[in-house]
Design an enzyme around this catalytic site. Structure first.
Site, PDB file in Angstrom:
ATOM      1  N   ASP A  64     -20.819  21.513   6.370  1.00  0.00           N
ATOM      2  CA  ASP A  64     -19.816  20.667   7.004  1.00  0.00           C
ATOM      3  C   ASP A  64     -20.436  19.326   7.361  1.00  0.00           C
ATOM      4  OD1 ASP A  64     -17.823  19.460   8.537  1.00  0.00           O
ATOM      5  OD2 ASP A  64     -17.179  21.341   9.423  1.00  0.00           O
TER       6      ASP A  64
ATOM      7  N   ASP B 192      -9.149   8.819   9.328  1.00  0.00           N
ATOM      8  CA  ASP B 192      -8.039   8.576  10.237  1.00  0.00           C
ATOM      9  C   ASP B 192      -6.937   7.771   9.556  1.00  0.00           C
ATOM     10  OD1 ASP B 192     -10.572   8.251  12.478  1.00  0.00           O
ATOM     11  OD2 ASP B 192      -8.934   9.614  12.898  1.00  0.00           O
TER      12      ASP B 192
END
Length: 409
Positions: free
Chosen positions: A97, A295
């Site tokens: 990750d 985002d």
């Protein structure tokens, strides 16, 4: 000076070899024809080059960790690497990750964890991290239970409670002593990788930071197809044996989200047409924490999806499948999709654009809008788009590289 010594030693070996060969004449063996000075030097050069390549391959091999799709092996939608923890080593399959830092591993007596657990009492090098240690202030939501440091975090729709600990972790054949990680004591929710997580972010407790002297803040990976059953992908640690022919884009830093790898996505092209995307959807803003990759990409996704549908054929019926809202039950010809970054373009082949149902009767655009409560979209689609590409994180030079590489077997 070193080269002169090496040449002298090799010449002595050649002379000794010739002297030895001359003694064989007693047994009626014809001595080999002496090499000319030019041939001797060329032969030694070739041997030196071969030796250098061999030694380089040994160094490179030490830092290559095989990667597999977790979907097929541990039924988890992640990519996994084998890691050995403790002394004697215990093997676990950790999810990679790049948006997380601290590693965490399910430990004995963990409430809500899978059946594959790390046993701290079985390792002679395991120890808990105390409350006063610097590492205790580098984890999210730290607390103290007695003298031991503990913390809790959320991961997707799951929550995790862990004690901070240290032990030796071995990746490939590189042992990393006193590696700091979370020893998970409780987890709830379905998102937790069953055998733990290896944090590849850029924060203080990530693999990158804890092995800075060993791997020089450089790594790359190639993800195989999520359908692959083999450990055919690879995580390359360190600057050795990284690809040379690769295009780069600058890495950006965001102090509000310092662990994440931001890049400047300037446009997206579907086929030959650059999609009309609101500038705010791609803008990097270190003040607010917004960024083109992590985002505010929902408007970008809608624009890409709509142009994809138009190029495939506006008269075709569009269906949905799970979280994918652009699916077809008839054969389609998909346009290419190109991500246009500062300094490089990445054009995705159909394998990175389309996903097919198990029966093969439905084909979907392998991108999806983020859920309403999740402020991220490329984290959802990144694995699919990155398959069979080498992605290089070169932190010392503040750049990220991408090159096509087939690693599915």
């Amino acid at each position: 000076m070193k080269l002169s010594i090496l040449l002298t030693i090799l010449l002595l070996l050649v002379v000794q070899s010739e002297q030895h060969s001359s003694t064989l004449q007693v047994f009626h063996v014809k001595p080999p024809k002496p090499l000319s000075w030019q041939d001797t030097v060329l032969q030694m050069q070739a041997k030196d080059e071969g030796r250098l390549q061999y030694l380089t391959s040994l160094v490179a091999g030490r830092s290559v960790v095989p990667i597999a799709s977790g979907r097929q092996i541990i039924q988890s939608p992640t990519y996994i690497v084998r890691a050995k923890i403790g002394n004697p080593p215990q093997t676990l399959l950790l999810a990679m990750d790049t948006s997380n830092d601290v590693a965490w591993i399910p430990c004995t007596s963990c409430d809500g964890c899978s059946s594959t657990l790390f046993a701290p009492l079985g390792s002679t090098s395991f120890r808990n991290v105390t409350c006063g240690s610097p590492q205790c202030y580098q984890v999210p939501n730290p607390s103290c239970s007695g003298s031991a440091c503990s913390f809790n975090l959320t991961y997707g729709s799951s929550s995790i409670a862990a004690n901070l600990a240290q032990d030796t972790i071995t990746l490939a054949t590189d042992p990393i002593p006193s590696y700091t990680f979370g020893c998970v004591s409780k987890t709830t929710g379905p998102s937790t990788p069953p055998q733990g997580l290896l944090g590849l972010g850029r924060g203080p407790l990530s693999l990158l930071s804890q092995t800075q002297n060993l791997y020089q803040s450089t790594f790359s990976y190639c993800l195989p197809s999520f359908k692959s059953l083999n450990f055919s992908g690879s995580l390359r640690l360190g600057p050795v044996a990284q690809p040379i022919r690769i295009k780069f884009t600058p890495l950006l830093k965001n102090p509000r989200r310092s662990s994440l790898y931001y890049v400047n996505l300037v446009a997206i092209r579907v086929g030959r047409r650059v999609v009309d995307i609101p500038p705010a959807a791609l803008a990097f803003n270190p003040t607010t924490g917004a960024g083109t990759i992590f985002d505010s990409v929902s408007p970008a996704y809608v624009a890409v999806r709509d142009e994809f549908r138009r190029r495939v054929g506006a008269n075709l019926t569009v269906t949905s499948l799970g979280g994918f809202d652009t699916c077809y039950t008839v054969p389609i010809v998909a346009p290419t999709i190109t991500f246009m970054f500062s300094g490089m373009n990445v054009t995705l082949p159909q394998d990175n654009i389309l996903i097919h149902s198990t029966a093969g009767s439905t084909t979907c655009l392998a991108m999806a809008a983020a859920p309403d409560n999740v402020n991220s979209v490329l984290n959802v689609i990144a694995n699919m788009q990155q398959q069979n590409h080498r992605v290089l994180f070169d932190i010392p030079n503040s750049r990220l590289g991408v090159a096509r590489e087939l690693c599915t077997k």
